[in-house]
Write an enzyme that holds these catalytic residues in place. Sequence first.
Site, mmCIF file in Angstrom:
data_model
loop_
_atom_site.group_PDB
_atom_site.id
_atom_site.type_symbol
_atom_site.label_atom_id
_atom_site.label_comp_id
_atom_site.label_asym_id
_atom_site.label_seq_id
_atom_site.Cartn_x
_atom_site.Cartn_y
_atom_site.Cartn_z
ATOM 1 N N ASP A 91 -29.374 36.231 67.392
ATOM 2 C CA ASP A 91 -29.349 35.421 68.625
ATOM 3 C C ASP A 91 -29.990 34.049 68.452
ATOM 4 O O ASP A 91 -30.580 33.512 69.376
ATOM 5 C CB ASP A 91 -30.030 36.166 69.789
ATOM 6 C CG ASP A 91 -29.507 37.576 69.906
ATOM 7 O OD1 ASP A 91 -28.286 37.735 69.839
ATOM 8 O OD2 ASP A 91 -30.322 38.509 70.024
ATOM 9 N N HIS A 104 -21.599 37.026 69.242
ATOM 10 C CA HIS A 104 -21.623 35.571 69.095
ATOM 11 C C HIS A 104 -21.026 34.952 70.328
ATOM 12 O O HIS A 104 -19.984 35.393 70.799
ATOM 13 C CB HIS A 104 -20.794 35.145 67.876
ATOM 14 C CG HIS A 104 -21.448 35.456 66.572
ATOM 15 N ND1 HIS A 104 -20.841 35.272 65.367
ATOM 16 C CD2 HIS A 104 -22.680 35.930 66.307
ATOM 17 C CE1 HIS A 104 -21.670 35.620 64.398
ATOM 18 N NE2 HIS A 104 -22.784 36.033 64.943
#
Length: 330
Positions: A13, A43
């Site tokens: 992240d 993503h």
Amino acid sequence: MKVDIAVGLAWGDEGKGKCVYSLLRKNSYDIICKASGGPNAGHSFYHNGEKFATHHIPAGVFFNKKSLIGSGCLVYPLKLFEEIENLESRGIKVKDNLLISKNAHIITDAHIKEDRENNKVGSTGTGIMPAYRDKYARCGIRAQEADELKPFLYDQRELHYIDGSILIEGSQGYGLCPDGNNYPFVTSSPPTSTYALHSLGLPPRKVNNIYGISKIYDSYVGSKKFQPDGEIFKKIAEVGKEIGTTTGRRRQVNFLNINLLIEAIRANGVDALIVNKVDVLRQLEVWAVQINGTVVNFENEEEMKNYIEFNVYSVSPYIDTIFSDNPYEI
Ligand code: IMP
Ligand code: MG
């Protein structure tokens, strides 16, 4: 053949999706490969002004480029097909471009059930641990044994004959490496540049650029205590919208760990460091990092950036450091 690699330097992240998307816009790669992980990854990035989130599928499909899920990856076919249909319905050409290594492993419903029932580390509950365990116990199921994946199957040894450039899209981040110091609060596939090459069967000599992606503060999802007490961390999580792409869980937040960042830069052989989400700290007017277990505060943005650059310089003066706001491009 030239290979570029983009890897996460923290806890996943870090904004790899956005950076990979940006690299694809600026360079003409022949093929984009995922090297490890599976539906645990998430993503997200903007494409033609719309927000997209992917899990299995490499970002190359957004540019109509061949996109490979490599041998080191896991595939959960049900979710993969959902993802394909969802992207196709929004105009993305997935079916024409997606390739799946014959030797990628399959996640079964039993893997997912087991992962969710016995989840001490706070996994994403997507079956990662049991599927990798079965791979290494030599009783896993490979993509070549799943009929529904036949149209996409690829022998990744073909990569050896590519006379052009390859982009490897990393998964997760250095802090989650099973060979690192955070065991057992880790994922089950190494998120490093070296493992990415290994699992795709690519030689180190072909590497051109290694992009290391990080964030100006740290975030982590999982069951170990990560976030210190204090209102500021709650505010960073709020302003930074730190909610998992895959699980919807709230991510724990802390100031950027300089020691881990430097270690990750060294271990991955990073040539260019991207530090994302600077705007989050700017909005809160808080500038701080952690190093050797203590917090260092800065007067302003410039001071904090200089401090990061100075530490990176100590690894090598040739590493570029790029600071970036969210959700803008690098
Ligand atoms: P697993 O990969 O689902 O087994 O989860 C193991 C640990 O890695 C948990 O702490 C997860 O939250 C974390 N993790 C796995 N994939 C990601 C990711 O893509 N981003 C952030 N954390 C992840
Ligand atoms: Mg993610």
